[in-house]
Design a protein around this motif. Structure first.
Motif, PDB file in Angstrom:
ATOM      1  N   SER A   1      47.158  33.750  31.379  1.00 32.50           N
ATOM      2  CA  SER A   1      46.364  32.504  31.408  1.00 32.50           C
ATOM      3  C   SER A   1      45.275  32.278  30.958  1.00 32.50           C
ATOM      4  N   THR A   2      44.743  31.080  30.484  1.00 33.14           N
ATOM      5  CA  THR A   2      43.218  30.974  30.091  1.00 33.14           C
ATOM      6  C   THR A   2      42.533  30.509  31.534  1.00 33.14           C
ATOM      7  N   SER A   3      43.244  30.182  32.569  1.00 36.80           N
ATOM      8  CA  SER A   3      42.693  29.665  33.753  1.00 36.80           C
ATOM      9  C   SER A   3      42.893  30.653  34.942  1.00 36.80           C
ATOM     10  N   SER A   4      41.746  30.687  35.748  1.00 35.64           N
ATOM     11  CA  SER A   4      42.073  31.633  37.163  1.00 35.64           C
ATOM     12  C   SER A   4      43.114  31.320  37.831  1.00 35.64           C
ATOM     13  N   SER A   5      43.535  30.181  37.841  1.00 39.79           N
ATOM     14  CA  SER A   5      44.597  29.533  38.682  1.00 39.79           C
ATOM     15  C   SER A   5      46.054  29.900  38.200  1.00 39.79           C
ATOM     16  N   MET A   6      45.798  30.477  37.177  1.00 39.76           N
ATOM     17  CA  MET A   6      47.244  30.929  36.279  1.00 39.76           C
ATOM     18  C   MET A   6      47.908  29.630  35.716  1.00 39.76           C
ATOM     19  N   SER A   7      47.491  28.531  35.677  1.00 44.29           N
ATOM     20  CA  SER A   7      48.123  27.535  35.152  1.00 44.29           C
ATOM     21  C   SER A   7      48.389  27.630  33.528  1.00 44.29           C
ATOM     22  N   ASN A   8      49.724  26.892  33.443  1.00 40.92           N
ATOM     23  CA  ASN A   8      49.876  26.951  31.758  1.00 40.92           C
ATOM     24  C   ASN A   8      50.104  28.378  31.282  1.00 40.92           C
ATOM     25  N   SER A   9      50.846  29.214  31.856  1.00 36.87           N
ATOM     26  CA  SER A   9      50.877  30.726  31.637  1.00 36.87           C
ATOM     27  C   SER A   9      51.710  31.085  30.574  1.00 36.87           C
ATOM     28  N   ARG A  10      51.695  32.386  30.185  1.00 36.51           N
ATOM     29  CA  ARG A  10      52.877  32.828  29.282  1.00 36.51           C
ATOM     30  C   ARG A  10      53.115  34.149  30.047  1.00 36.51           C
ATOM     31  N   TYR A  11      54.406  34.697  29.659  1.00 35.63           N
ATOM     32  CA  TYR A  11      54.941  35.734  30.334  1.00 35.63           C
ATOM     33  C   TYR A  11      55.386  36.718  29.339  1.00 35.63           C
ATOM     34  N   TYR A  12      55.357  38.109  29.581  1.00 34.00           N
ATOM     35  CA  TYR A  12      55.582  38.997  28.624  1.00 34.00           C
ATOM     36  C   TYR A  12      56.379  40.260  29.519  1.00 34.00           C
ATOM     37  N   ALA A  13      57.279  40.859  29.045  1.00 32.62           N
ATOM     38  CA  ALA A  13      58.003  41.676  29.853  1.00 32.62           C
ATOM     39  C   ALA A  13      57.902  42.961  28.932  1.00 32.62           C
ATOM     40  N   PHE A  14      57.865  44.030  29.878  1.00 32.99           N
ATOM     41  CA  PHE A  14      57.528  45.652  29.241  1.00 32.99           C
ATOM     42  C   PHE A  14      58.456  46.674  30.121  1.00 32.99           C
ATOM     43  N   SER A  15      58.915  47.399  29.440  1.00 31.70           N
ATOM     44  CA  SER A  15      59.640  48.562  30.007  1.00 31.70           C
ATOM     45  C   SER A  15      58.772  50.049  30.431  1.00 31.70           C
ATOM     46  N   ARG A  16      57.561  49.876  29.859  1.00 36.90           N
ATOM     47  CA  ARG A  16      56.819  51.062  30.192  1.00 36.90           C
ATOM     48  C   ARG A  16      55.249  50.499  30.776  1.00 36.90           C
ATOM     49  N   THR A  17      54.402  51.337  30.971  1.00 37.50           N
ATOM     50  CA  THR A  17      53.479  51.002  31.716  1.00 37.50           C
ATOM     51  C   THR A  17      52.003  50.608  31.031  1.00 37.50           C
ATOM     52  N   SER A  18      52.266  50.218  29.583  1.00 37.99           N
ATOM     53  CA  SER A  18      51.308  49.791  28.765  1.00 37.99           C
ATOM     54  C   SER A  18      52.004  48.671  27.766  1.00 37.99           C
ATOM     55  N   GLY A  19      51.170  47.992  27.049  1.00 33.69           N
ATOM     56  CA  GLY A  19      51.661  47.132  25.898  1.00 33.69           C
ATOM     57  C   GLY A  19      50.853  46.298  25.555  1.00 33.69           C
ATOM     58  N   VAL A  20      50.785  45.468  24.141  1.00 33.92           N
ATOM     59  CA  VAL A  20      49.973  44.363  23.627  1.00 33.92           C
ATOM     60  C   VAL A  20      50.759  43.099  23.808  1.00 33.92           C
ATOM     61  N   ILE A  21      49.845  42.238  24.147  1.00 37.55           N
ATOM     62  CA  ILE A  21      50.237  40.738  24.150  1.00 37.55           C
ATOM     63  C   ILE A  21      49.796  40.007  23.125  1.00 37.55           C
ATOM     64  N   GLY A  22      50.221  39.408  22.371  1.00 31.84           N
ATOM     65  CA  GLY A  22      49.909  38.538  21.192  1.00 31.84           C
ATOM     66  C   GLY A  22      49.763  37.239  21.122  1.00 31.84           C
ATOM     67  N   GLY A  23      49.534  36.640  20.068  1.00 31.54           N
ATOM     68  CA  GLY A  23      49.639  35.117  19.985  1.00 31.54           C
ATOM     69  C   GLY A  23      48.612  34.466  20.819  1.00 31.54           C
ATOM     70  N   LEU A  24      47.161  35.200  21.131  1.00 37.47           N
ATOM     71  CA  LEU A  24      46.168  34.595  21.862  1.00 37.47           C
ATOM     72  C   LEU A  24      45.040  33.910  20.878  1.00 37.47           C
ATOM     73  N   GLU A  25      44.131  33.607  21.340  1.00 35.48           N
ATOM     74  CA  GLU A  25      42.910  32.890  20.474  1.00 35.48           C
ATOM     75  C   GLU A  25      41.626  33.776  20.430  1.00 35.48           C
ATOM     76  N   PRO A  26      40.872  33.885  19.257  1.00 36.77           N
ATOM     77  CA  PRO A  26      39.864  34.915  19.154  1.00 36.77           C
ATOM     78  C   PRO A  26      38.920  34.525  20.205  1.00 36.77           C
ATOM     79  N   ASP A  27      37.925  35.561  20.781  1.00 39.40           N
ATOM     80  CA  ASP A  27      36.756  35.445  21.394  1.00 39.40           C
ATOM     81  C   ASP A  27      37.017  34.583  22.472  1.00 39.40           C
ATOM     82  N   LYS A  28      38.248  34.970  23.257  1.00 36.96           N
ATOM     83  CA  LYS A  28      38.393  34.056  24.419  1.00 36.96           C
ATOM     84  C   LYS A  28      38.859  34.995  25.689  1.00 36.96           C
ATOM     85  N   THR A  29      38.631  34.374  26.760  1.00 36.08           N
ATOM     86  CA  THR A  29      38.752  35.166  28.133  1.00 36.08           C
ATOM     87  C   THR A  29      40.194  34.908  28.853  1.00 36.08           C
ATOM     88  N   TYR A  30      41.178  35.785  29.052  1.00 29.32           N
ATOM     89  CA  TYR A  30      42.110  35.355  29.576  1.00 29.32           C
ATOM     90  C   TYR A  30      42.112  36.207  31.083  1.00 29.32           C
TER      91      TYR A  30
END
Length: 939
Positions: free
Chosen positions: A416-445
């Motif tokens: 989420s872009t908010s510390s309250s975790m509002s308007n979140s997106r979810y990503y599933a992984f089968s390992r202990t690392s991975g890449v999440i995409g579809g974000l905005e440049p130069d932005k803190t998540y």
């Protein structure tokens, strides 16, 4: 159950082969169509036979029992039964059995493989089963590589004689890989007896199984190999079944077994969901009311693998769920209150399931907690994942990583872009690392992670704490290119990024950019200087913040360029003239004989196993198993006495004396103990203790000769007060009969010695296979140094091998030592002289042994190794001061090289041409006199 390798003397024997196990035919046909064969050989008693000494045998160094001769160790008891070196049919498992007598036997077995005899391994005596009874027996010995000969020696401190002693050798036949997908569909997946080739049972006891009720679980380790292959696992199970049946039991003793890949096997026949009475624990209660689960391997010094731990937790939780048994709490077995989940040692005097295995069973977050979480309905199975990191991966992506949760199969990240975790997106992984995409440049998540069920969206852990990650501001700079090169520089250019004020170029000698260096530029081009000639360099560039140095873009693609040969060629002759110094250009660091440590690093980085690394640097040697005690002189303890800090359980050993030293004497707290020369006659020694600031003599003890302090670990007090921790024994050694000073010697097992060496000789952060190669080389070097006729075997400095005791150890290097336990390199029946040095420079040096050959070493040439190629200025005055007879130095001339590698190889002969005379020296002389890194140099 644990394994200790020792070596012994040889006496006569008689052979009786072919005794049946469970009927007249000992051959067992497995489901793969291969035969599992058990043979039994009688071991004759040797009562009233006194051995005449220890004969010569291959690998004599490293094959005497316990400590070296003259160390105060050895085996004072004659054997009560012995089978001399005897040829057998091929086997992978061996064990020793007997009937009455022999209540305190010590059983040792050696085996032959490929013509070489192993050191002796002490097999622990297993507890007798109190219902099925049968023969007394040792734990079995599994031999990965197979054997075709055995040598058995049995001693009895009490002199109580065993009866009808036999050694069983078992050939399991060939295995095919067993896949869990071929197992029963019950949860968790369990491989049926038929799949691993179990022999059908015929005796009444197992054909009509006895059942109890499930009250708990007993965890074992089988002891034996930790390096068996997937293809050997089924053979190990068939061998255990045959061995257990040879004891008079109707079937394999365990209810279930779990291999190092987490595959679960059905053990004793009678039903996987039922509480079949086993023969695994040696007590009626534990056998009847607890599920016996054996982890396949030895877990004394290493933890059970993650896959094994997860499978055992799944299995125990499943069986407990069927019986409605909680993971926590106590119940009564044989009149004793125990936990629901116990180690074998909780009900019998045994090492099983090994020190590290037992720690996992009992520790917080270990097996009991894992089973408890699996059983608790409506609560989380696991704690939240830890170690979450979110780092930029692009202008629209973040890379996540976190610590593994034992047994978890699915992780879900919330972003989420908010510390309250509002308007979140979810990503599933089968390992202990991975890449999440579809974000905005130069932005803190803001990101957090949890464990979910792999099939349902059921949370199995709470969310972790949230972390922040910021995407890159810019895309990676494009068109990275090498415009030109010289012998010592590369010129670069790349596309500019609008607004960028700082670019950082990463440069390395390998395309994976390992061990790089960095250069900063304010524009989109630049030159990197002071690099090596005739070398391929790889480069890439990123944008960084001009003040904070934060990375604002991904790295560009990698470009490469090769520097030209040196403009001033490396030559064999250099005229000094009026110059004040001479520049030497060379390769490698050290004598270059044997293994290059940087080469081992490079090989390990390429995925080369330790065995192959060693085979390259010591061609013609072979791996073997040896175990000894070694005596290490502690050179820093040079004040003529040996002092240790007081501790509970500390013992004083001298001759036949063995005294457990108290922590208080006459009401006074003891802080230190010291063995020192006796004041009235310094050829004698006395024992003193310190209370407060006062030293006092203990019990007026005075003696000639050496004496020891002994404990699992002790703190040696060095001159000046510094303490260093050592294992086993610290000896106040008296080198000869007229000595008036005592010299401290650490008497320690060769494996423990190796732990104190590897962490000092090689960085603990290096690749695992390099650390394992170093462990075997260091252990072998120690073994070949053992000299029973001397008062110590090896020193603890660079003159021998650097050794720092327990204080020097590191978890990574200790793991490498444990995984190679007792493994050494042998040549022609003797331990190899496994010399090694920091860097070979690309070609090793010829040594004094046939296996210390000069071999090409491309592994040594990688970017992290700054010693592969070097340049070093030496003052002209330094050379003249070392060889003043030459007068004023005029010319340096290499007249002979060894012919291996660039420039013609290492310098064999160097002329120093001076105003008064010419002196010829060796390259080694030049190395030491001029302070060069090696004897491979030119100008």
């Amino acid at each position: 159950m644990s394994t200790l390798v020792l070596a012994v003397a040889v006496l006569g024997a008689t052979v009786l082969a072919g005794t049946s196990v469970d009927g007249p035919d000992p051959r067992v046909v497995s489901s793969q169509g291969e035969e599992s064969t058990l043979e039994e050989t009688e071991v004759p008693l040797t009562e009233d036979i006194v051995p005449e000494g220890e004969p010569e045998s291959p690998g004599a160094q490293g094959e005497s029992e316990g400590e070296p001769e003259g160390v105060g160790g050895g085996d004072p008891d004659a054997p009560v039964a012995e089978l001399e070196r005897t040829q057998t049919d091929p086997f992978n498992m061996a064990g020793v059995t007997w009937t009455g007598g022999g209540t305190d036997l010590q059983v040792q077995v050696s085996y032959r493989h490929d013509g070489q005899w192993s050191g002796f391994e002490t097999l622990d005596v297993e507890p007798m089963d109190d219902v099925e009874g049968g023969r007394h027996h040792t734990e079995p010995l599994w031999v990965d590589e197979g054997g075709d000969g055995v040598h058995v020696r049995i001693t009895s401190p009490s002199g109580d004689l065993p009866q009808d002693v036999k050694v069983a050798t078992i050939d399991p036949g060939k295995d095919g890989l067993i896949e869990a997908t071929s197992a029963t569909t019950e949860r968790p997946g369990i491989i049926r007896r038929a799949s691993w080739g179990a022999k059908p049972v015929s005796s009444t006891a197992c054909a009509e199984p006895r059942y109890g009720s499930t009250r708990g679980a007993t965890i074992h380790h089988t002891a034996g190999s930790n390096t068996y292959s997937q293809g050997q696992a089924a053979g190990i199970l068939r061998s255990y079944q045959s061995y257990h049946q040879s004891l008079g039991w109707c079937d394999i003793g365990y209810n279930f077994l779990v291999d190092r890949w987490g595959r679960i096997y059905e053990g004793r026949v009678g039903g996987m969901t039922k509480m079949v009475r086993g023969a695994h624990a040696g007590t009626n209660g534990a056998n009847t009311y607890t599920v016996g689960v054996a982890m396949m391997g030895t877990f004394t010094n290493v933890q059970p693998p993650l896959a094994t731990r997860a499978a055992v937790a799944d299995l125990v939780a499943w069986r407990f769920s069927l019986a409605g048994v909680p993971a926590r709490g106590t119940h009564t077995l044989d009149g004793k209150s125990v936990q629901r989940i116990i180690g074998h040692r909780d009900v019998k005097a045994t090492e099983c399931p090994g020190r590290m295995g037992y720690q996992w069973v009992t520790r917080s977050g270990g097996l009991r907690d894992s089973v408890d979480k699996r059983l608790k309905a409506g609560t989380y199975r696991w704690d939240a994942p830890t170690g979450l990191k979110a780092t930029p991966d692009g202008t629209k992506s973040l890379r996540l990583s976190w610590n593994e949760v034992d047994g978890a199969k699915k992780y879900v990240a919330q972003v989420s872009t908010s510390s309250s975790m509002s308007n979140s997106r979810y990503y599933a992984f089968s390992r202990t690392s991975g890449v999440i995409g579809g974000l905005e440049p130069d932005k803190t998540y803001h990101v957090r992670i949890k464990v979910e069920h792999s099939l349902r969206r059921e949370a199995l852990s709470p969310w972790s704490g949230a972390v922040r990650g910021t995407t890159y501001r810019w895309a990676a700079p494009g068109s990275m290119r090498v415009r030109s090169t010289t012998s010592s520089s590369v010129s670069l250019a790349w596309n500019a990024q609008a607004g960028a004020k700082k670019y950082v170029v990463q440069i390395a000698r390998t395309p994976d950019m390992a061990n790089p260096s960095y250069r900063a530029f304010s524009t989109n081009s630049g030159t990197i200087s002071n690099i090596q000639p005739s070398t391929t360099y790889y480069v890439r560039v990123t944008v960084k913040h001009s003040v904070t140095n934060a990375q604002l873009s991904r790295y560009s693609s990698v470009a490469s360029g090769r520097t030209s040969a040196a403009t001033t060629s490396t030559v064999n002759q250099r005229s000094v003239g009026s110059a004040s110094s001479v520049t030497f250009k060379g390769h490698g660091y050290g004598h270059g004989i044997g293994m290059s440590q940087w080469g081992a690093h490079g090989g390990a980085q390429k995925g080369v196993l330790a065995s192959r690394i060693l085979a390259k640097y010591y061609p013609g040697t072979s791996l073997a198993s040896r175990s000894r005690y070694i005596r290490v002189r502690v050179t820093a303890d040079n004040d003529g006495s040996t002092a240790v800090r007081a501790r509970s359980g500390l013992r004083f050993l001298q001759g036949s004396r063995s005294i457990t030293l108290p922590t208080t004497v006459s009401g006074r707290t003891v802080s230190h103990w010291r063995i020192e020369p006796y004041a009235s006659n310094k050829r004698q020694s006395t024992l003193r203790y310190k209370s407060g600031s006062t030293w006092r003599t203990y019990k007026s003890l005075v003696w000639h000769g050496s004496a020891d302090f002994a404990a699992p670990t002790m703190q040696l007090v060095l001159p000046g007060g510094k303490t260093v921790t050592y294992r086993h024994k610290l000896r106040a050694a008296r080198p000869h009969s007229t000595a008036t000073l005592r010299h401290t010697v650490n008497v320690v097992h060769l494996n423990d010695y190796t732990q104190g060496v590897v962490a000092r000789e090689m960085p603990a952060s290096w690749p695992t296979q390099a650390l394992r190669a170093q462990a075997i080389a260091a252990r072998t070097y120690g073994l070949q140094s053992i000299t029973p006729s001397a008062w110590y075997d090896i020193c603890d400095t660079t003159s021998c091998q650097v050794y720092g005791g327990v204080s020097a150890e590191h978890a990574n290097t200790n793991a490498a030592v444990a995984s190679t336990s007792n493994r050494v390199l042998m040549h022609d029946g003797k331990p190899a002289v496994t010399q090694y040095s920091s860097s070979s420079g690309g070609f090793t040096n010829q040594g004094s042994r046939p296996y210390l050959k000069a071999v090409s070493d491309p592994w040594d040439n990688h970017s992290a190794n700054q010693n592969h190629s070097w340049s070093q200025a030496v003052n002209k005055s330094t050379i003249q001061s070392k060889y003043p007879s030459i007068g004023t130095l005029k010319t340096l001339k290499v007249t002979k090289r060894n012919g291996h590698g660039s420039m013609g190889g290492r310098v064999s002969s160097l002329q120093l041409v001076g105003s008064k005379r010419t002196v010829t020296i060796s390259g080694t002389d030049a190395r030491w006199a001029f302070g060069l890194k090696s004897d491979w140099f030119g100008f």
